[in-house]
Design a protein around this motif. Sequence first.
Motif, mmCIF file in Angstrom:
data_model
loop_
_atom_site.group_PDB
_atom_site.id
_atom_site.type_symbol
_atom_site.label_atom_id
_atom_site.label_comp_id
_atom_site.label_asym_id
_atom_site.label_seq_id
_atom_site.Cartn_x
_atom_site.Cartn_y
_atom_site.Cartn_z
ATOM 1 N N SER A 172 -1.136 -2.480 -3.480
ATOM 2 C CA SER A 172 -1.356 -1.185 -4.133
ATOM 3 C C SER A 172 -0.683 -1.210 -5.502
ATOM 4 O O SER A 172 0.516 -1.469 -5.602
ATOM 5 N N HIS A 179 4.298 -0.918 -8.986
ATOM 6 C CA HIS A 179 5.184 -0.460 -10.071
ATOM 7 C C HIS A 179 6.329 0.396 -9.543
ATOM 8 O O HIS A 179 7.378 0.482 -10.176
ATOM 9 N N ASN A 180 6.174 0.953 -8.338
ATOM 10 C CA ASN A 180 7.313 1.640 -7.713
ATOM 11 C C ASN A 180 8.331 0.666 -7.119
ATOM 12 O O ASN A 180 9.411 1.080 -6.716
ATOM 13 N N ARG A 211 4.155 10.813 -6.173
ATOM 14 C CA ARG A 211 4.296 9.360 -6.253
ATOM 15 C C ARG A 211 5.680 8.888 -5.821
ATOM 16 O O ARG A 211 5.850 7.750 -5.404
ATOM 17 N N THR A 250 0.178 1.215 -7.381
ATOM 18 C CA THR A 250 1.248 2.217 -7.454
ATOM 19 C C THR A 250 2.495 1.715 -6.734
ATOM 20 O O THR A 250 3.613 1.840 -7.242
ATOM 21 N N GLN A 251 2.285 1.103 -5.554
ATOM 22 C CA GLN A 251 3.446 0.563 -4.850
ATOM 23 C C GLN A 251 4.113 -0.529 -5.675
ATOM 24 O O GLN A 251 5.337 -0.631 -5.707
ATOM 25 N N GLU A 306 4.138 13.434 -10.371
ATOM 26 C CA GLU A 306 5.193 12.438 -10.180
ATOM 27 C C GLU A 306 5.865 12.642 -8.819
ATOM 28 O O GLU A 306 6.284 11.685 -8.183
#
Lengths: 402, 263
Positions: free
Chosen positions: B106, B111-112, B52, B108-109, B49
């Motif tokens: 992305s 959901h971030n 991330r 990941t980007q 984590e």
Amino acid sequence: MSGRASPWPLAISARTVVTALGAGVEPLRAALRDRASGLAPARFPGAPDGIWTGEVPGLEEAAPPPELAGFDCRNNRIAELALRADGFAEAVREVAARHGAHRIAVVVGTSTAGIEETEQAYRRRPEGQAELPADFDYGRTHDLQALPRYLQSRLGLTGPALVISTACTSGARAIMEAATLIAAGVADAVVAGGVDSLCRLTLQGFNALELLSRGPTRPCAGDRDGISIGEAAGLLLLERPADAPPGATLLLGAGASSDGHHMSSPHPEGLGAVSAMRAALDCAGIAPEEIGYVNLHGTGTRANDAMEDRAVHHLFGQAVPCSSTKGWTGHTLGASGAIEAVIGALCVEEGLVPGCLRVDSPDPEFRSDIVTENRAAPLRRVLSNSFGFGGSNCSLVIGRPA
Amino acid sequence: MIRCSVHGVSVWGPGLPGWAASEAVLAGSSPWEAAECAVPAPALLSPTERRRAGATTRLALAAAAEATEAEPDRAALETVFSSANGDGAVVGALMEALQAEEVALSPTQFHNSVHNAAAGYWHIAVGSTHPSLSLGGHDAAFGAGLLAAAASASVRGGPVLLCAYDVPMPAPLHGARPTAFPFAAALVLRQADSPGARAVLELTPRPGPAPEASPDDALMALETGNPAARALPLLRALAARRDSVQRLASGPESHLELRCIPC
């Protein structure tokens, strides 16, 4: 304030919705009854190929009044349509005249506010220019606060304002915190709900996560393949029952929890979902068997619907009919909890359990009582679920007193 | 009026590297010196984590961790995370990526990019299933967060972590929404009669905007450079153990009359 005041119940003195089915409660009520979906193949520029969306019609006619022109963006246009529909703005003005404009709070949720205006601003730049255009008004469009600020300006309210952004629970969570402000004694009524609008960020983002359906969403189907994104506004005017019109449908309780598990995947057993539902029932002071219908978050993704089925079955067994109404509206993200609160109220008032659209039979793995045809039922209470990225969960209980 | 008590506290900003190192500066007994603030790595997060989580989340978690240091169980706190800009680095990168001919964001980007990302990481870090609220609020985000957290502590009765944080956004968003430096402030609030409190707060919403800040020294000049730095007058009153009444921006059309009574 000394000691704790219970916020519950609150009365829904007025409500308004804007969805792909049109502006106002009536088109939604008729569509629920007639099983008519608002979803259509995506027309939104820049949408991924082959998807369906729940696009709100009539936005070209929904510009803010001239004195608030700086707020003009897709999200505030949807809010504007909501204020014009269902006599909502008039109802708020009447309540403001009664309690004082400074005693009416605005607590609203949105996941992306007017970010679509920023997307346009990036594209509007002349070749070679890095800066965004000088006429781009970040504070009144993109900024999350643009939404409550527009509503306050438009309604002449001067009370506390909160904008909540907890991804897809934003609208439900806003309704819950509206009750907290009333119980804390800092507001006598609250304009609560959520507004979210189509934008490339969410369309392309959910596409990147491979969560978009390749046709209209079919929540709870065995072969469901994802979300259809929609846009919407849902606003409730909440007051203590003694201040509200007699017979108004009640917000009986709300509960929230966090998964504390993963940023974008729900807890597989739905522990967070169970605790949010249980907290909402506890607030309302009712047992699971006193719920007549569960309006599922039911996004149509493999993971959400399977998790939610386990969570609902854990609390309700097979005893309570459940469905998702996202086949009508699409997943309207930060507005979904708010429009589904209105749907819950309509279901109670109409005695209607709306079965999932376009689903012949539910996922054979599911153990809850998933309804796929409309049923007439004398409903007194509906539980409505919302879950979101970041592990955010919120459940509302809507209906009649015990 | 809402009453609640203040327990843990934290600050991270220019020349303010954590509450422990800054209390004397905030109290006025040591001089403030401008210095870039190095935020510690989020020790509470697992290595995965931690990789991330971006700078915005790291800043928020540093403040949240320090404010909750004395808590017997961090997982038992409700949370309110308050930020005007959210994770501007992530939002900016996604806005750029949307300009491409063939858009491929992305995952990941994406959901971030949700405004409750920092809250999500915190609840994962401490294993908390308690409710969490994430708020915006433009320049009034700290006051809005304080109102929500105080209302929650007084109505629901449990301890509440308030964490306000903002970080400058990258260009070109920075040009449209300037933020001068990173800043975070965090408080643990409880019901007014809780033992061991640092101070009691009384919040009364008032119509109309808060008066413009009129900085009387270099430290107070930070107040308008970052929405979370609007916490400075309260942080200074807490550090100096001074009975004070302030007017704090909390919304577009209202503000808070905020009294801080040291215990």
